[in-house]
Design an enzyme around this catalytic site. Structure first.
Site, mmCIF file in Angstrom:
data_model
loop_
_atom_site.group_PDB
_atom_site.id
_atom_site.type_symbol
_atom_site.label_atom_id
_atom_site.label_comp_id
_atom_site.label_asym_id
_atom_site.label_seq_id
_atom_site.Cartn_x
_atom_site.Cartn_y
_atom_site.Cartn_z
ATOM 1 N N GLY A 3 0.813 -1.212 0.000
ATOM 2 C CA GLY A 3 0.000 0.000 0.000
ATOM 3 C C GLY A 3 0.843 1.256 0.000
ATOM 4 N N ILE A 4 0.308 2.285 0.649
ATOM 5 C CA ILE A 4 0.890 3.627 0.582
ATOM 6 C C ILE A 4 1.787 3.890 1.786
ATOM 7 C CG2 ILE A 4 0.286 6.087 0.578
ATOM 8 C CD1 ILE A 4 -2.529 5.155 -0.383
ATOM 9 N N GLY A 5 2.885 4.606 1.579
ATOM 10 C CA GLY A 5 3.666 5.103 2.705
ATOM 11 C C GLY A 5 5.079 4.546 2.768
ATOM 12 N N ALA A 6 5.743 4.836 3.894
ATOM 13 C CA ALA A 6 7.151 4.469 4.040
ATOM 14 C C ALA A 6 7.324 2.972 4.321
ATOM 15 C CB ALA A 6 7.764 5.278 5.184
ATOM 16 N N ILE A 7 6.336 2.366 5.020
ATOM 17 C CA ILE A 7 6.497 0.953 5.428
ATOM 18 C C ILE A 7 6.675 0.031 4.213
ATOM 19 C CG2 ILE A 7 5.329 -0.998 6.559
ATOM 20 C CD1 ILE A 7 4.282 1.081 8.623
ATOM 21 N N GLU A 57 -1.890 -2.800 -6.401
ATOM 22 C CA GLU A 57 -2.652 -1.627 -6.872
ATOM 23 C C GLU A 57 -1.706 -0.503 -7.286
ATOM 24 O OE1 GLU A 57 -5.309 -0.427 -3.836
ATOM 25 O OE2 GLU A 57 -4.843 1.684 -4.145
ATOM 26 N N GLY A 104 -7.594 0.480 -2.095
ATOM 27 C CA GLY A 104 -7.657 -0.951 -2.406
ATOM 28 C C GLY A 104 -7.334 -1.830 -1.223
ATOM 29 N N LYS A 162 4.057 10.152 15.682
ATOM 30 C CA LYS A 162 5.265 10.893 16.089
ATOM 31 C C LYS A 162 5.043 11.615 17.409
ATOM 32 C CE LYS A 162 6.320 11.918 11.510
ATOM 33 N NZ LYS A 162 5.569 12.882 10.794
HETATM 34 N N1 COA Z 1 -4.163 9.724 15.722
HETATM 35 C C1 COA Z 1 -3.825 10.959 15.292
HETATM 36 N N2 COA Z 1 -3.055 11.182 14.192
HETATM 37 C C2 COA Z 1 -2.615 10.102 13.539
HETATM 38 C C3 COA Z 1 -2.931 8.790 13.931
HETATM 39 C C4 COA Z 1 -3.741 8.621 15.080
HETATM 40 N N3 COA Z 1 -4.096 7.396 15.519
HETATM 41 N N4 COA Z 1 -2.328 7.922 13.104
HETATM 42 C C5 COA Z 1 -1.667 8.657 12.209
HETATM 43 N N5 COA Z 1 -1.845 9.970 12.459
HETATM 44 C C6 COA Z 1 -1.270 11.081 11.706
HETATM 45 C C7 COA Z 1 0.251 10.986 11.710
HETATM 46 O O1 COA Z 1 0.816 11.644 12.834
HETATM 47 C C8 COA Z 1 0.610 11.649 10.407
HETATM 48 O O2 COA Z 1 0.539 13.058 10.577
HETATM 49 P P1 COA Z 1 1.613 14.031 9.866
HETATM 50 O O3 COA Z 1 1.354 13.867 8.395
HETATM 51 O O4 COA Z 1 1.236 15.349 10.403
HETATM 52 O O5 COA Z 1 2.951 13.519 10.275
HETATM 53 C C9 COA Z 1 -0.539 11.252 9.490
HETATM 54 O O6 COA Z 1 -1.642 10.938 10.355
HETATM 55 C C10 COA Z 1 -0.222 10.051 8.616
HETATM 56 O O7 COA Z 1 0.182 8.985 9.452
HETATM 57 P P2 COA Z 1 1.349 7.981 9.011
HETATM 58 O O8 COA Z 1 1.483 6.986 10.083
HETATM 59 O O9 COA Z 1 2.577 8.752 8.596
HETATM 60 O O10 COA Z 1 0.660 7.358 7.728
HETATM 61 P P3 COA Z 1 1.248 6.696 6.407
HETATM 62 O O11 COA Z 1 1.863 7.687 5.509
HETATM 63 O O12 COA Z 1 2.053 5.499 6.760
HETATM 64 O O13 COA Z 1 -0.139 6.244 5.721
HETATM 65 C C11 COA Z 1 -2.443 5.610 5.796
HETATM 66 C C12 COA Z 1 -1.081 5.523 6.475
HETATM 67 C C13 COA Z 1 -3.425 4.796 6.608
HETATM 68 C C14 COA Z 1 -2.904 7.044 5.716
HETATM 69 C C15 COA Z 1 -2.298 4.993 4.364
HETATM 70 O O14 COA Z 1 -1.794 3.702 4.452
HETATM 71 C C16 COA Z 1 -3.639 4.972 3.651
HETATM 72 O O15 COA Z 1 -4.021 5.954 3.066
HETATM 73 N N6 COA Z 1 -4.372 3.820 3.695
HETATM 74 C C17 COA Z 1 -5.721 3.701 3.159
HETATM 75 C C18 COA Z 1 -5.750 3.267 1.727
HETATM 76 C C19 COA Z 1 -5.016 1.995 1.480
HETATM 77 O O16 COA Z 1 -4.648 1.259 2.375
HETATM 78 N N7 COA Z 1 -4.798 1.664 0.248
HETATM 79 C C20 COA Z 1 -4.089 0.427 -0.040
HETATM 80 C C21 COA Z 1 -3.551 0.225 -1.320
HETATM 81 S S1 COA Z 1 -2.626 1.591 -2.037
#
Ligand code: COA
Length: 430
Positions: free
Chosen positions: A209-213, A232, A330, A355
């Site tokens: 999916g999306i992000g650094a992980i 996807e 997705g 963070k």
């Molecule tokens: N409470 C408050 N804030 C939160 C939080 C929580 N429980 N969890 C995350 N956040 C904030 C983080 O602090 C971060 O803020 P910042 O941008 O100001 O630093 C932001 O939300 C993003 O969190 P992060 O952990 O860096 O997310 P990510 O970049 O690893 O992405 C999703 C995580 C869930 C947003 C991303 O995976 C997603 O959009 N998923 C849904 C769609 C999907 O899974 N598609 C799959 C196929 S592509």
């Protein structure tokens, strides 16, 4: 015969009260968007539909309120404020089903604004980096307006459209938007990456999916053998794996020998690599994300992330409370597809805390939080503190497992919540 016009002329075809599709991610047609925004005083109630869009989004400026409404199918950063205001709305929908909304006229597209490669010798342009929902949009739109870019890669797969289909086209020669997920990788993501790498067997088929992980996981896979990619989306992380030979796609049942995806975002090097490269096959999301297609591949490992998870395994990934942050995308398509595949593993991976130190594993989801993956679909959960396999476990067992991989500074409050909800009874069976 290719003939181009100015962006202003091209978007003059758009009228008030129409629904306009905007091509997404690295293919966001920014030149056309600025030209359309310039018509804000003459247009009223134009509905915009899109998934992730990149770069500036002039159509959601406060002075565009009467003219444009962002009805978003996924919430990206540049529309987040608008979607959370009365300038926009959010439609929760599986990525695999957005094409059906268009094709079945549930969301009928009047105009598609797309960003494509130059035509080939036969007159066909490529939808380039994003076929996803752009393909059903161009298949159904009454009017197609194209931003033709010399620098848009020509990709293989299903995303081709003949120049003669365009009601108007404008020409640009400019680099695509770039994203570097790798720069967000810290030691924490690396630890998560190692845990996940241990769950992935040779010859597995991977979705990320999306992000650094996801990129951190891919960094940990260089000694694996004969991995396949059916996803996807992907970013730069897979380029190294293709070069090192860890990814061969040799054992995939669907499209063996090819990386299959619906879109890509990353660096200029990535865009160069996919240009006219038959090793990468791009298709619409209704196909790529179809569980019936995903499950045909062996050992599908789906790696996704979330914002919050309750102690029973309900996953919130599209909102922070009631604030719309992202989208369904997705995630569920692939989590389910992976479970259905022979030897498949759906994995939810996240840092244990934000963070600011807020635990992502919580007793109860925040008020307003949207469940994207249900607890019945969830199997593996990974944080930097380890792996929990929730499959077949009861709610009490799940709660203990999830507390185990939460951040130690939150153990006490989670333990208290478990006691309040489930009592001190310890489940005696294995
Ligand atoms: N409470 C408050 N804030 C939160 C939080 C929580 N429980 N969890 C995350 N956040 C904030 C983080 O602090 C971060 O803020 P910042 O941008 O100001 O630093 C932001 O939300 C993003 O969190 P992060 O952990 O860096 O997310 P990510 O970049 O690893 O992405 C999703 C995580 C869930 C947003 C991303 O995976 C997603 O959009 N998923 C849904 C769609 C999907 O899974 N598609 C799959 C196929 S592509």
């Amino acid at each position: 015969m290719t003939s181009y016009t100015t962006p202003e002329n091209a978007v003059s075809l758009i009228q008030s009260n129409q629904r306009v599709f905007i091509h997404g991610s690295a293919a966001t047609p920014t030149t056309l968007l600025f030209a359309l925004a310039a018509r804000k005083n003459e247009l009223r109630n134009v509905e915009l539909v899109a998934i992730s869009t990149f770069g500036p989004m002039p159509l959601v400026e406060p002075d565009c309120k009467e003219s444009f409404f962002m009805n978003s199918l996924f919430v990206s950063e540049n529309v987040r404020a608008a979607v959370n205001s009365d300038q926009g709305g959010y439609v929760p929908i599986f990525l695999s089903e957005i094409g059906h909304l268009f094709r079945k006229n549930i969301l009928k597209i009047d105009v598609a604004l797309i960003h494509v490669s130059e035509p080939d010798i036969h007159g066909y342009c490529s939808l380039g980096t994003s076929i996803d929902i752009a393909k059903p949009a161009v298949d159904t739109a009454r009017i197609i307006i194209a931003q033709v870019n010399k620098q848009m890669p020509r990709t293989h797969g299903d995303g081709h459209i003949h120049f003669s289909k365009f009601a108007a086209a404008t020409y640009v020669d400019e680099p695509l938007f770039e994203v570097n997920y790798g720069k967000k990788i810290t030691e924490t993501e690396r630890q998560i990456g190692h845990h996940i790498a241990n769950l992935i067997e040779d010859r597995a088929t991977i979705q990320m999916g999306i992000g650094a992980i996801p990129d951190a996981v891919l960094d940990s896979l260089h000694t694996h053998k004969d991995l396949g990619i059916h996803t996807e989306m992907f970013s730069d992380g897979i380029l190294g794996l293709m070069k090192s030979g860890a990814v061969t796609n040799a054992y995939k049942k669907k499209h063996p020998g090819k990386v299959v995806s619906s879109f890509t975002v990353g660096s200029a090097a990535l865009y160069k690599e996919i240009h006219d490269n038959p090793e990468y096959s791009f298709h619409e999301a209704a196909y790529v994300n179809d569980t019936a297609v995903i499950r045909k591949n062996p050992k599908v490992v789906s790696i996704n992330s979330c914002l919050e998870m309750d102690l029973t395994g309900q996953v919130c990934a599209d909102s922070i409370g009631s604030y719309h942050y992202s989208g369904v995308g997705g995630q569920m398509d692939f989590m389910r597809g992976a479970s259905l595949s022979d030897g498949g593993k759906p994995i939810m991976a996240m840092t244990a805390c934000t963070k600011k130190g807020t635990s992502k594993i919580v007793p109860y989801l925040r008020q307003g939080a949207g469940v994207v993956t249900t607890r019945a679909h969830l199997q593996y959960v990974v944080t930097e503190f380890g792996v929990a396999n929730l499959y077949g476990k009861n709610l009490r067992q799940r709660a203990h497992e999830l507390m185990r991989i939460s951040h130690p500074s939150h153990h006490e409050e989670l333990e208290k919540a478990i006691m309040e909800r489930f009592g001190s009874f310890v489940y005696p069976f294995r």
